[in-house]
Each structure stands twice: as C-alpha cells, then as structure tokens.
Design an enzyme around this catalytic site. Structure first.
Site, PDB file in Angstrom:
ATOM      1  N   ASP A   1       0.808  -1.217   0.000  1.00  0.00           N
ATOM      2  CA  ASP A   1       0.000   0.000   0.000  1.00  0.00           C
ATOM      3  C   ASP A   1       0.842   1.268   0.000  1.00  0.00           C
ATOM      4  OD1 ASP A   1       0.774  -0.719   2.666  1.00  0.00           O
ATOM      5  OD2 ASP A   1      -0.633   0.756   3.453  1.00  0.00           O
TER       6      ASP A   1
ATOM      7  N   GLU B   1       0.046  -1.443   5.547  1.00  0.00           N
ATOM      8  CA  GLU B   1       1.138  -1.136   6.472  1.00  0.00           C
ATOM      9  C   GLU B   1       1.045   0.291   6.965  1.00  0.00           C
ATOM     10  OE1 GLU B   1       4.915   0.551   7.787  1.00  0.00           O
ATOM     11  OE2 GLU B   1       3.804   1.101   5.989  1.00  0.00           O
TER      12      GLU B   1
END
Length: 372
Positions: free
Chosen positions: A78, A141
């Site tokens: 991400d 994350e």
C-alpha cells in the site's frame, strides 16, 4: 548483478498502480502475476475481514537448497495519500525516478518489492545456491501495520526477517524502533450563551487548552516524543463550547516510558477537567511495541557481511517510524528494517535513485545466497 532495464520496468509497472491503503487489489493482482512468472506459487490470505482491505496479504515460499534456515523478506503493497493516478517520471540526467508532483511516487514501498523480485532473478539466472526465502507482501502497512498484524504466522518457518521499508541510501538498517500509542480525549463542559450567561457555562476549549499547556510536547526526552495533532470542537462563536476532542500520539524507544507519558496525559486532563467542573473521556490504543536488535545478533551481522561483500558500507541506525517489522518481532521473528533507497516519502516530492534500486536488489541476492 541486477538488470537496470528490467528493474526499472518492474518499478514503473507497479508504481503506476493505484494502491492506497485498503485498496490494494489491483496492485496485488499484478504482483501475483510477476511472482508466477518467476516460477513461484503465491497465496493470498483471508485477512480482509480483519483489515478492511479489498484484498489479502500475499505470501510466497521459495524453497532453497540444503538445510540452511529460512529468511523472511517483506515489503508492503500500500501507499499513503495522495496515491491515485500516479505518474512516475524517469529523470535520466539525475539518475532518478520521481513523482510528477501531483501524487506520491510509491517508492514506499514499491522499491522494496522490486528489489526482492530482481534478487530472485539474479539468483535464478546465476544458479547460485540460496536459503529458503519466505516472502510476505502485506496490505495496510501505512495504517499502523494492519495487514501484517492480521497475518497467520504459523505459516512462517523463518526466525529472522529483513523488512525493506526504510528511507535513505541502501546500506542502512534500523535495529531499534519505538512503541507508538495514539490517544483521543473528549472534554465535556457545559454550554451557555457566551454573551448573556458566560459564567453559567464550562468552556471545554479553555479546559483543553489549559491541560495541553501543562503537558510536555515534542521531543520530551532523548527517547520519546509526544504530539497533539488534532483539535476540534465548539459550534458557534456565541456559545460557550461544551465539547472538545483532542487527539495525539506518543512514541518512545522504551515501552514503559510510553505508558508513563500516556498516564501523564490522562492525569493532567482529568485533574484540569475536575477543577473546572468538566468531565473527560480518554481512549488510547497501542499500535506498535518497541524492539531492539543487538549488533551481534546473526540477523544484523549477516546484513553487514552481505553489504561489505558487494562493496556497500553498512550502517545500523534507530528509527522513530513504524513498519511491518514490528509485527514480525511481536511474533517471535527477529527482524531489522533495511533501506531500499526511497527518499522524501509521504510527500509529492518522493523519488528514488536508480542506483539504489540496483544496489538493493544485489544486497538481497547476497543475503539469500549460501555460496558466500
């Protein structure tokens, strides 16, 4: 050695995909195809219900030769915002890949991913023997490591990990990282007309301001920080405000110290509110727990030796940032965080030097190789 054109293509392919936290499906689909093209068999876990992402974490086992212990390698899928319609730009004169200035580049953490992919190709093409590698590419994350926190670590054999998620030139490794606690404090006062009856009200903004003024902020000691980052409340200028919400975070390399600072925040707010006749509600959450790896531990010494063998000067540092490595250490896997070359992350001026992409791939290949 790493192939320049190939790693640049991988980087451009992946960094151009929208992959903001919780919306990583398109990215995961392309990554899975790249892994399959390497002859690997990637799996996706069922963490979506826990994380809220539209896809699962991607996990791969790449068996090695012999009985050498396995190593966990990781880089997250991400990006932060703004991360939609990213347009990576190659500046050959400067030797960098950069954002076009309207979004982040996504080198955080595409750089780590493509360095892992290229390292596998290096070892495959050179027929070098290698350790068993377990590859984990988590979602979310950037949202306090939600993806790696939801992963089932009973699948993992490795006891050591290298998380490619640190800014700066390749060769740095973070061996120490903090506890991170977020908090939200609601102060409930009493509304009244600010012009006709101000004494009948209890001003929640005034209570909050007095409490915040009594709490150390910024770099509160050598190992800890405390920050109030959000403050909102009140309705109209002619109403004594009856509710204010203050939000912030605490970071410390010592977990106990972080808890002490949280208690300081709690006690100051409760006393200040009580003295004024107001009431407080305090919520907090421990997102990350501090860890530290010893310089003599094998996960550190292996990194140093691998860097030196390819002509890179290794450097160990501490970081006040969080990463999926927090999750690994919480699950009994001794890990450190390696720099993958990304620069100016979380900004629209993010960039990476192409030379660092190449060095990063060479370093990972050397870490996995067993024919030292």
């Amino acid at each position: 050695m790493a192939d320049r054109d190939r790693i640049i293509k991988d980087f451009l392919d992946l960094s151009a995909i929208d992959s903001e936290s919780f919306r990583e499906r398109d990215f995961a689909n392309v990554l899975i195809e790249k892994l399959k093209n390497l002859g690997l068999h990637p799996l996706q876990d069922a963490s979506m219900e826990t994380t809220g992402s539209n896809t699962g974490n991607v996990f791969v086992l790449w068996p090695g030769e012999g009985n050498d212990s396995s190593v966990l390698l990781s880089a997250h899928m991400d990006t932060v915002q703004p991360g939609k319609s990213k347009k990576p730009v190659i500046d050959e004169k400067e030797g960098i890949i950069k954002s076009d200035g309207s979004t982040v580049l996504g080198a955080d953490d595409v750089a780590g991913i493509v360095e892992i992919l290229e390292a596998i190709r290096i070892l495959q093409e050179s027929n070098r023997k290698h350790k068993t590698a377990e590859l984990l590419f988590p979602v979310a994350e950037e949202a306090y490591t939600k993806g790696s926190s939801a992963f089932d670590y009973s699948r993992v054999l490795a006891k050591e990990a290298y998380c490619l998620d640190l800014s700066g030139h390749v060769g740095k490794a973070a061996v120490k990282a903090p506890t991170l606690i977020s908090f939200r404090i609601a102060v409930h006062g009493k509304a009244s007309h600010a012009g006709f009856a101000p004494k009948e009200g209890i001003n929640a903004i005034a209570v909050t301001a007095k409490a915040i003024a009594g709490i150390p902020q910024g770099q509160v000691d050598e190992e800890s920080t405390l920050n109030f980052g959000i403050l909102h409340g009140g309705k109209l200028t002619n109403i004594v405000p009856d509710e204010v919400c203050a939000e912030g975070e605490i970071r410390s390399f010592r977990h106990e110290r972080a808890l002490e600072l949280l208690e300081k925040v709690r006690s100051v707010f409760e006393k200040t509110a009580k003295d004024a006749g107001a009431v407080t509600e305090i919520q907090s959450e421990i997102h990350l727990t501090a860890y530290e790896r010893n310089e003599n531990e094998e996960v550190v010494t292996r990194f140093k030796k691998a860097a030196e063998r390819i002509g890179i000067r290794p450097e160990t540092v501490k970081t006040m940032g969080g990463s999926d490595n927090h999750s690994f250490n919480q699950n009994g896997i001794k890990g450190i965080v390696l720099s993958c070359g990304m620069q100016n992350v979380h900004t629209t001026e993010e960039f990476i030097e192409i030379a660092d992409l190449l060095s990063g791939a060479d370093l990972i290949a050397e870490l996995l190789a067993t024919d030292e």
